[in-house]
Design a protein around this motif. Structure first.
Motif, mmCIF file in Angstrom:
data_model
loop_
_atom_site.group_PDB
_atom_site.id
_atom_site.type_symbol
_atom_site.label_atom_id
_atom_site.label_comp_id
_atom_site.label_asym_id
_atom_site.label_seq_id
_atom_site.Cartn_x
_atom_site.Cartn_y
_atom_site.Cartn_z
ATOM 1 N N LEU A 196 2.699 -0.015 0.145
ATOM 2 C CA LEU A 196 2.636 -0.699 -1.133
ATOM 3 C C LEU A 196 3.481 0.020 -2.181
ATOM 4 O O LEU A 196 4.224 -0.628 -2.957
ATOM 5 C CB LEU A 196 1.185 -0.792 -1.610
ATOM 6 C CG LEU A 196 0.960 -1.415 -2.994
ATOM 7 C CD1 LEU A 196 1.468 -2.862 -3.013
ATOM 8 C CD2 LEU A 196 -0.500 -1.357 -3.397
ATOM 9 N N LYS A 242 6.653 -1.534 -4.007
ATOM 10 C CA LYS A 242 6.590 -1.662 -5.454
ATOM 11 C C LYS A 242 7.856 -1.095 -6.109
ATOM 12 O O LYS A 242 8.406 -1.702 -7.050
ATOM 13 C CB LYS A 242 5.361 -0.918 -5.986
ATOM 14 C CG LYS A 242 5.192 -1.026 -7.493
ATOM 15 C CD LYS A 242 3.944 -0.285 -7.951
ATOM 16 C CE LYS A 242 3.805 -0.382 -9.465
ATOM 17 N NZ LYS A 242 2.617 0.365 -9.953
ATOM 18 N N LYS A 281 0.531 -5.703 -1.247
ATOM 19 C CA LYS A 281 -0.619 -5.559 -2.142
ATOM 20 C C LYS A 281 -1.880 -6.151 -1.504
ATOM 21 O O LYS A 281 -2.978 -5.578 -1.609
ATOM 22 C CB LYS A 281 -0.300 -6.243 -3.472
ATOM 23 C CG LYS A 281 -1.340 -6.007 -4.549
ATOM 24 C CD LYS A 281 -0.916 -6.639 -5.865
ATOM 25 C CE LYS A 281 -1.941 -6.375 -6.955
ATOM 26 N NZ LYS A 281 -1.543 -6.998 -8.234
#
Length: 360
Positions: free
Chosen positions: A116, A120, A151
């Motif tokens: 994640l 990101k 996510k």
């Protein structure tokens, strides 16, 4: 003198002989008790065939409360006999987590965090490049989608760890560590003690019973009847039940269920039958398992010729009675019988009201 005495003795013998003859004539004209049999006059009446049943009272609704989690019975919140409402907590289960599963869930969570964070950073960098017009919209949308997927995987890994360690995820109302009552009623039994191991209920296992509950406002009368009586049991018919615990209490039962399959016991087939208790007494507390008895009239005949069974002669598969006819003759007569109450039996053919039945 001697001749006079002799004449007197002869006269005495003649008188005695005449008296004996007269007595014999009178006696011969009297009825011979040995020749005239004792009889009774046949009458009509009512007869019914009834059976006496003994059964038990059981709650109409009785359920076993089970856990959806495996673990240790940490706390019991109720007592036997206590009344509870649907949704009230019965007990709490403490999950014993499998160390291997916990380690695997933690590893998945760490991996999800790394992926994640990487996605990101890529997504935020592409946002700046898209604003400067360096990359196309399609590339920007692909980056956004990849970020949202990672996510979601991160949230799933968190939930998996919660399930492994707690048995459920936070916010799930369907599953928790609390065992709740599934109906309004009373607690009949608590089979397990605090600290006992609990097995979850699933498609392959019935699971451990935490509590047994029942609604004590509605009861059934359960008993069994023979194959010759079950044909007369009709749903909807009512009868009176006398409770063994309370001699002065009478309950009204209404037949509600006749099981189509009988149960054989010692060569005798009996069918389970069930009756709903129409109303319960307010002044007495009825407990599950109370025994009761009932006398059920299965079938009845009114205004039929009745004969005491002891005056009937049974020969092979036929029945006979002895009738004293109006011409002073004893006649053995075949009769066709109906139902019996154990003392008197209905005569359907062969005997009329007013005839004289010879007593045995």
């Amino acid at each position: 003198m001697k001749q006079t005495k002799k004449i007197n003795k002869i006269s005495l013998f003649l008188l005695l002989g005449m008296a004996a003859v007269a007595f014999g004539l009178v006696y011969s004209n009297q009825p011979d008790d040995e020749k005239v049999p004792k009889t009774i006059v046949v009458k009509k009446g009512d007869v019914s065939h009834s059976i006496r049943l003994t059964g038990t009272l059981q709650p109409e609704t009785e359920v076993e409360i089970k856990s959806r989690l495996s673990g240790i019975l940490e706390k019991i919140f109720v007592k036997v006999g206590q009344k509870v409402q649907k949704g009230d907590p019965i007990a709490r289960i403490r999950l014993i987590a499998n160390p291997e599963n916990v380690e695997r869930a933690n590893a998945n969570l760490r991996t999800a965090k790394i992926q994640l964070n990487t996605e990101k950073d890529i997504y935020e960098r592409n946002q700046e490049l898209f604003k400067e017009g360096v990359i196309a919209r399609s590339e920007m949308e692909t980056s956004e989608r990849d970020y949202l997927v990672k996510k979601e995987e991160m949230e799933s890994a968190i939930h998996q760890l919660e399930i492994v360690t707690r048995g459920y995820k936070e916010g799930n109302r369907d599953v928790s560590d609390l065992v709740l009552a599934t109906l309004d009623g009373s607690v009949l039994d608590l089979p397990l003690k605090e600290g006992a191991s609990v097995t979850e209920r699933n498609n392959y296992n019935d699971g451990s019973t935490i509590a047994v509950m029942a609604n004590l406002d509605h009861f059934n009368f359960n008993t069994r009847v023979g194959e010759t009586e079950v044909v007369y049991i009709c749903p909807g018919d009512r009868f009176t039940i006398r409770l063994t615990a309370f001699n002065n209490v009478r309950l009204t039962g209404e037949w509600s269920l006749v099981y189509p399959k009988g149960e054989e016991n010692d060569g005798i087939v009996k069918y389970p039958v069930q009756a709903r208790i129409v109303s319960l007494p307010k002044e007495k507390q009825i407990q599950p398992g109370f025994t009761g008895s009932a006398t059920i009239d299965l079938v009845s005949n009114t205004g039929v010729v009745l004969v005491n069974e002891r005056y009937i002669n049974f020969r092979h598969d036929s029945t006979f009675v002895s009738v004293y006819t109006f011409d002073n003759q004893v006649e053995e007569r075949y009769i066709r019988t109906g139902i019996s109450d154990g003392v008197n039996i209905a005569v359907l053919e062969g005997l009329e009201e007013g005839e004289n039945l010879v007593l045995k």
